[in-house]
Write an enzyme that holds these catalytic residues in place. Sequence first.
Site, PDB file in Angstrom:
ATOM      1  N   SER A 108       0.855  -1.183   0.000  1.00 13.18           N
ATOM      2  CA  SER A 108       0.000   0.000   0.000  1.00 13.18           C
ATOM      3  C   SER A 108       0.890   1.232   0.000  1.00 13.18           C
ATOM      4  O   SER A 108       1.988   1.225   0.576  1.00 13.18           O
ATOM      5  CB  SER A 108      -0.885   0.000   1.244  1.00 13.18           C
ATOM      6  OG  SER A 108      -1.450   1.273   1.463  1.00 13.18           O
ATOM      7  N   SER A 109       0.398   2.302  -0.602  1.00 13.87           N
ATOM      8  CA  SER A 109       1.197   3.531  -0.661  1.00 13.87           C
ATOM      9  C   SER A 109       1.381   4.169   0.709  1.00 13.87           C
ATOM     10  O   SER A 109       2.226   5.052   0.869  1.00 13.87           O
ATOM     11  CB  SER A 109       0.551   4.538  -1.622  1.00 13.87           C
ATOM     12  OG  SER A 109      -0.756   4.873  -1.182  1.00 13.87           O
ATOM     13  N   CYS A 110       0.625   3.709   1.722  1.00 12.28           N
ATOM     14  CA  CYS A 110       0.775   4.289   3.060  1.00 12.28           C
ATOM     15  C   CYS A 110       2.073   3.856   3.734  1.00 12.28           C
ATOM     16  O   CYS A 110       2.386   4.313   4.828  1.00 12.28           O
ATOM     17  CB  CYS A 110      -0.418   3.933   3.937  1.00 12.28           C
ATOM     18  SG  CYS A 110      -0.465   2.204   4.425  1.00 12.28           S
ATOM     19  N   TYR A 137      -1.077  -0.484  10.308  1.00  7.12           N
ATOM     20  CA  TYR A 137      -1.305  -1.121   9.002  1.00  7.12           C
ATOM     21  C   TYR A 137      -0.072  -0.962   8.119  1.00  7.12           C
ATOM     22  O   TYR A 137       0.372  -1.911   7.466  1.00  7.12           O
ATOM     23  CB  TYR A 137      -2.529  -0.492   8.338  1.00  7.12           C
ATOM     24  CG  TYR A 137      -2.832  -0.986   6.945  1.00  7.12           C
ATOM     25  CD1 TYR A 137      -3.368  -2.251   6.738  1.00  7.12           C
ATOM     26  CD2 TYR A 137      -2.592  -0.183   5.829  1.00  7.12           C
ATOM     27  CE1 TYR A 137      -3.653  -2.714   5.459  1.00  7.12           C
ATOM     28  CE2 TYR A 137      -2.881  -0.630   4.546  1.00  7.12           C
ATOM     29  CZ  TYR A 137      -3.407  -1.891   4.370  1.00  7.12           C
ATOM     30  OH  TYR A 137      -3.691  -2.347   3.107  1.00  7.12           O
ATOM     31  N   LYS A 141       2.438  -3.795   6.372  1.00  8.11           N
ATOM     32  CA  LYS A 141       2.733  -3.864   4.938  1.00  8.11           C
ATOM     33  C   LYS A 141       4.239  -3.776   4.673  1.00  8.11           C
ATOM     34  O   LYS A 141       4.767  -4.454   3.782  1.00  8.11           O
ATOM     35  CB  LYS A 141       1.984  -2.758   4.187  1.00  8.11           C
ATOM     36  CG  LYS A 141       0.487  -3.011   4.066  1.00  8.11           C
ATOM     37  CD  LYS A 141       0.216  -4.262   3.265  1.00  8.11           C
ATOM     38  CE  LYS A 141      -1.262  -4.473   2.971  1.00  8.11           C
ATOM     39  NZ  LYS A 141      -1.508  -5.702   2.193  1.00  8.11           N
ATOM     40  N   HIS A 180     -12.962   4.508   1.121  1.00  4.18           N
ATOM     41  CA  HIS A 180     -11.980   5.512   0.728  1.00  4.18           C
ATOM     42  C   HIS A 180     -12.660   6.653  -0.032  1.00  4.18           C
ATOM     43  O   HIS A 180     -13.843   6.586  -0.347  1.00  4.18           O
ATOM     44  CB  HIS A 180     -10.872   4.855  -0.096  1.00  4.18           C
ATOM     45  CG  HIS A 180     -10.056   3.904   0.706  1.00  4.18           C
ATOM     46  ND1 HIS A 180     -10.081   2.529   0.516  1.00  4.18           N
ATOM     47  CD2 HIS A 180      -9.180   4.107   1.727  1.00  4.18           C
ATOM     48  CE1 HIS A 180      -9.261   1.944   1.369  1.00  4.18           C
ATOM     49  NE2 HIS A 180      -8.704   2.877   2.120  1.00  4.18           N
TER      50      HIS A 180
END
Length: 313
Positions: A108-110, A137, A141, A180
């Site tokens: 994920s880009s987070c 989270y 990842k 989202h």
Amino acid sequence: MNKDAKIYIAGHRGMVGSAMKRKLEQEGYTNIVYRTSSELDLRDQAAVKTFFESEKPEYVFLAAAKVGGIVANNTYRADFIYENLMIESNIIHQSHLNGVKKLMFFGSSCIYPKMAPQPLKEEYLLTGTLEPTNEPYAIAKIAGIKLCESYRDQYGSDFIAVMPTNLYGYNDNYHPQNSHVLPALIRKFHEAKESNAEFVEIWGTGSPLREFLFADDLADACLHLMLHYDNKQFVNVGCGEDISIKDLALMIKGIVGYEGELRFNTEKPDGTPRKLMDVSILKSMGWEPKVSLEEGIRLAYQDFLSREHRTEG
């Protein structure tokens, strides 16, 4: 990857996993295995061990994860880190033990630091502090990326990882509290149109910039990488273009056909000013997205309408 190779998709009912399944079937792959969460609890080490030993998949797409929006991430912090760590650890380890030829992990880009320079390059990982609201989270990842790298380093496993940008498309989550931004806006404008509401409230100023990729384009990119990429470095997957939340809202408003006004609640937070992926590695391999944002939103809205009564609350 031969057309009759046994391919396991973990998370085949989610937006990403279902897009991956559609793509593989369209390309003629005929031996795809999957289990629902009620049939196989991926958090259960013994159950995952039994599954891999009996099915012996040759290729694995690890799209299963516990996901949610900012409220869910911040509220269920322990659940998000524990469940995601268990899922990825069980599947990656059993893939190693059972001789899986290649595995792809979806991140994920987070994972990137909150204040990382834009656009986000793969090399920015672990160069700063994370966004606090979804840190558990994000750490899970990041651990998935490091698992893939570590099994490659120690055992030579061909395990690769991809970092998708913000995704939307068929089978998205339109829940009013934990979806989202793009699916949330689709639902907001649709409900405002149905109720003849005078206005739709948008959180913040509308100025933050975000990048969006249609999930079926992600699946296309991931199959391309599965067939042609085998390096340790994880790969960003996006379109390389962004749009302001205000312009996104106006686009969705037009597609839905809502005729009221937008009101920006500037007392609500904007979040990160910009989140754009650097997709140079992917582009250098000759891949480009096929679905424009406007076309993708039209497809997503049609999917929302077909599922509306099954996505309530």
